[in-house]
Design a protein around this motif. Sequence first.
Motif, PDB file in Angstrom:
ATOM      1  N   THR A   1       0.879  -1.350  -0.014  1.00 52.22           N
ATOM      2  CA  THR A   1       0.218   0.084   0.053  1.00 52.22           C
ATOM      3  C   THR A   1       0.964   1.144  -0.143  1.00 52.22           C
ATOM      4  O   THR A   1       0.614   2.095  -0.611  1.00 52.22           O
ATOM      5  CB  THR A   1      -0.930   0.005   1.375  1.00 52.22           C
ATOM      6  OG1 THR A   1      -1.627  -1.275   1.353  1.00 52.22           O
ATOM      7  CG2 THR A   1      -1.921   1.130   1.242  1.00 52.22           C
ATOM      8  N   PHE A   2       1.901   1.241   0.722  1.00 49.43           N
ATOM      9  CA  PHE A   2       2.720   2.486   0.933  1.00 49.43           C
ATOM     10  C   PHE A   2       3.297   2.678  -0.481  1.00 49.43           C
ATOM     11  O   PHE A   2       3.523   3.795  -1.004  1.00 49.43           O
ATOM     12  CB  PHE A   2       3.825   2.204   2.076  1.00 49.43           C
ATOM     13  CG  PHE A   2       4.866   3.276   2.036  1.00 49.43           C
ATOM     14  CD1 PHE A   2       4.619   4.396   2.662  1.00 49.43           C
ATOM     15  CD2 PHE A   2       6.211   3.118   1.549  1.00 49.43           C
ATOM     16  CE1 PHE A   2       5.622   5.625   2.568  1.00 49.43           C
ATOM     17  CE2 PHE A   2       7.049   4.200   1.725  1.00 49.43           C
ATOM     18  CZ  PHE A   2       6.786   5.294   2.216  1.00 49.43           C
ATOM     19  N   VAL A   3       4.054   1.476  -1.092  1.00 48.89           N
ATOM     20  CA  VAL A   3       4.843   1.692  -2.207  1.00 48.89           C
ATOM     21  C   VAL A   3       3.778   2.117  -3.415  1.00 48.89           C
ATOM     22  O   VAL A   3       4.216   2.966  -4.405  1.00 48.89           O
ATOM     23  CB  VAL A   3       5.304   0.438  -2.872  1.00 48.89           C
ATOM     24  CG1 VAL A   3       6.224   0.577  -3.905  1.00 48.89           C
ATOM     25  CG2 VAL A   3       6.463   0.244  -1.636  1.00 48.89           C
ATOM     26  N   GLY A   4       2.611   1.749  -3.319  1.00 47.35           N
ATOM     27  CA  GLY A   4       1.538   1.716  -4.472  1.00 47.35           C
ATOM     28  C   GLY A   4       1.068   3.334  -4.371  1.00 47.35           C
ATOM     29  O   GLY A   4       0.969   4.036  -5.257  1.00 47.35           O
TER      30      GLY A   4
ATOM     31  N   ALA B   1       3.019   5.899  -3.033  1.00 43.65           N
ATOM     32  CA  ALA B   1       4.019   6.859  -3.501  1.00 43.65           C
ATOM     33  C   ALA B   1       4.357   6.876  -4.829  1.00 43.65           C
ATOM     34  O   ALA B   1       4.381   7.837  -5.368  1.00 43.65           O
ATOM     35  CB  ALA B   1       5.280   6.293  -2.841  1.00 43.65           C
ATOM     36  N   LEU B   2       4.126   5.797  -5.500  1.00 46.14           N
ATOM     37  CA  LEU B   2       4.361   5.753  -7.064  1.00 46.14           C
ATOM     38  C   LEU B   2       3.166   6.463  -7.611  1.00 46.14           C
ATOM     39  O   LEU B   2       3.327   7.281  -8.636  1.00 46.14           O
ATOM     40  CB  LEU B   2       4.251   4.331  -7.366  1.00 46.14           C
ATOM     41  CG  LEU B   2       5.694   3.463  -7.224  1.00 46.14           C
ATOM     42  CD1 LEU B   2       5.505   1.884  -7.681  1.00 46.14           C
ATOM     43  CD2 LEU B   2       6.617   4.040  -7.854  1.00 46.14           C
ATOM     44  N   THR B   3       2.009   6.284  -7.124  1.00 43.19           N
ATOM     45  CA  THR B   3       0.814   6.994  -7.474  1.00 43.19           C
ATOM     46  C   THR B   3       1.012   8.549  -7.750  1.00 43.19           C
ATOM     47  O   THR B   3       0.885   9.290  -8.451  1.00 43.19           O
ATOM     48  CB  THR B   3      -0.575   6.612  -6.981  1.00 43.19           C
ATOM     49  OG1 THR B   3      -0.894   5.236  -7.033  1.00 43.19           O
ATOM     50  CG2 THR B   3      -1.717   7.491  -7.546  1.00 43.19           C
TER      51      THR B   3
ATOM     52  N   LEU C   1       4.167  14.245 -11.856  1.00 43.11           N
ATOM     53  CA  LEU C   1       4.854  13.886 -13.179  1.00 43.11           C
ATOM     54  C   LEU C   1       4.157  14.348 -14.460  1.00 43.11           C
ATOM     55  O   LEU C   1       4.125  15.238 -15.146  1.00 43.11           O
ATOM     56  CB  LEU C   1       5.560  12.700 -13.518  1.00 43.11           C
ATOM     57  CG  LEU C   1       6.302  12.474 -14.741  1.00 43.11           C
ATOM     58  CD1 LEU C   1       7.398  13.425 -15.086  1.00 43.11           C
ATOM     59  CD2 LEU C   1       6.713  10.979 -14.992  1.00 43.11           C
ATOM     60  N   PHE C   2       2.790  13.835 -14.504  1.00 33.70           N
ATOM     61  CA  PHE C   2       1.958  14.092 -15.419  1.00 33.70           C
ATOM     62  C   PHE C   2       1.421  15.593 -15.451  1.00 33.70           C
ATOM     63  O   PHE C   2       1.112  16.195 -16.546  1.00 33.70           O
ATOM     64  CB  PHE C   2       0.765  13.123 -15.564  1.00 33.70           C
ATOM     65  CG  PHE C   2       1.032  11.591 -15.826  1.00 33.70           C
ATOM     66  CD1 PHE C   2       2.180  11.568 -16.734  1.00 33.70           C
ATOM     67  CD2 PHE C   2       0.775  10.638 -15.297  1.00 33.70           C
ATOM     68  CE1 PHE C   2       2.501  10.130 -17.265  1.00 33.70           C
ATOM     69  CE2 PHE C   2       1.086   9.185 -15.547  1.00 33.70           C
ATOM     70  CZ  PHE C   2       2.022   9.193 -16.600  1.00 33.70           C
ATOM     71  N   LEU C   3       1.187  16.037 -14.253  1.00 33.77           N
ATOM     72  CA  LEU C   3       0.670  17.565 -14.028  1.00 33.77           C
ATOM     73  C   LEU C   3       1.763  18.312 -14.648  1.00 33.77           C
ATOM     74  O   LEU C   3       1.532  19.310 -15.295  1.00 33.77           O
ATOM     75  CB  LEU C   3       0.337  17.803 -12.495  1.00 33.77           C
ATOM     76  CG  LEU C   3      -1.071  17.028 -12.153  1.00 33.77           C
ATOM     77  CD1 LEU C   3      -0.992  17.383 -10.477  1.00 33.77           C
ATOM     78  CD2 LEU C   3      -2.067  17.468 -12.677  1.00 33.77           C
TER      79      LEU C   3
END
Length: 316
Positions: free
Chosen positions: A11-14, A16-18, A24-26
């Motif tokens: 959950t933490f890794v997911g 953070a990546l999100t 990045l996309f913004l």
Amino acid sequence: DAWSLEMSLSTFVGTALTCAFNALFLNMSGYKVFDFMIAVHGYPQERVWGIRDAPFIVCLAVSLGGLSFVYNTVLVRVFSMRKHMAADGCLRRYQPWAKIVEAAIIAGVCTLVWSTVSGLAQCLETPKGMMEFNMQCPETKSNEVGFLLFKGPEEALKLLYSPNEVFDFDPLQLLVVLLSYFGLNACMMGLAVPMGAFIPNMFIGAIVGRLIGQALHMFHPDPALGFAREGFYSLLGSGAMLTGSIRQNLAIVVFLTECVQDLNLAVPLIVTIFIAEKVAKSLAEEGLDEELMARKGVRYLNPDLSQERGMMFIRA
């Protein structure tokens, strides 16, 4: 105990990546995260309401508590009808293509209706510091109906909540926006696309609240009477509609108070939400989420025991 250490790490890794990919996309698209937030800056940090507003706050809460019941009823019936047609009706043999075509048709109808409604709206001078939304209007003017329907719910709600009267909304045009949005939004329930009812509830309630606030100032234009501005009633309308539909209370008070960053509005929000919830519960015991879960066959534990179950003894 059921939440394992591996699940916590995943959950933490997911998360953070999100967040990283979102930032990045913004940055690549030139947007800021604040462009997608409902946050009204510059709200007056002072008491913007008075005792004269009390009867109108009660009327707004009662009317939107009833409207939320109508809204929930329409959504549930549309969902049930679409579910029956897809599973047992004439469209069963054509799935999943029938769902895809249906979603495309509804999207086309929404675009056609909202474009027509916006095209018939009047053009107003664009206020200084506000982004233009021209459509068929000249460069120095904006289309208020098009702004509300096409600019996105975040920007529309900022405009409706704004304490400074950026647009002098025409009541008839607001009514047209309300009817077109309400009807088309109800037709979307159950489509094979990601959607929810949180933002639509906010938007519908904000328009109704704005109409009530404008009607109040139309019949009592004297500023000496001390009535609250239209944006105040728009904010209360969102709270009343949300509470009547999804049956949350304290969370909505906190959420809307943070939207305008003004704790002075907590008291009228609490009063409005309490009344709207009582009215909605007197018309239907369950909220929208519970009704949809029941029709989907999703089991859940009701927070309140029924009278029959309350009399039962449970032995361990």
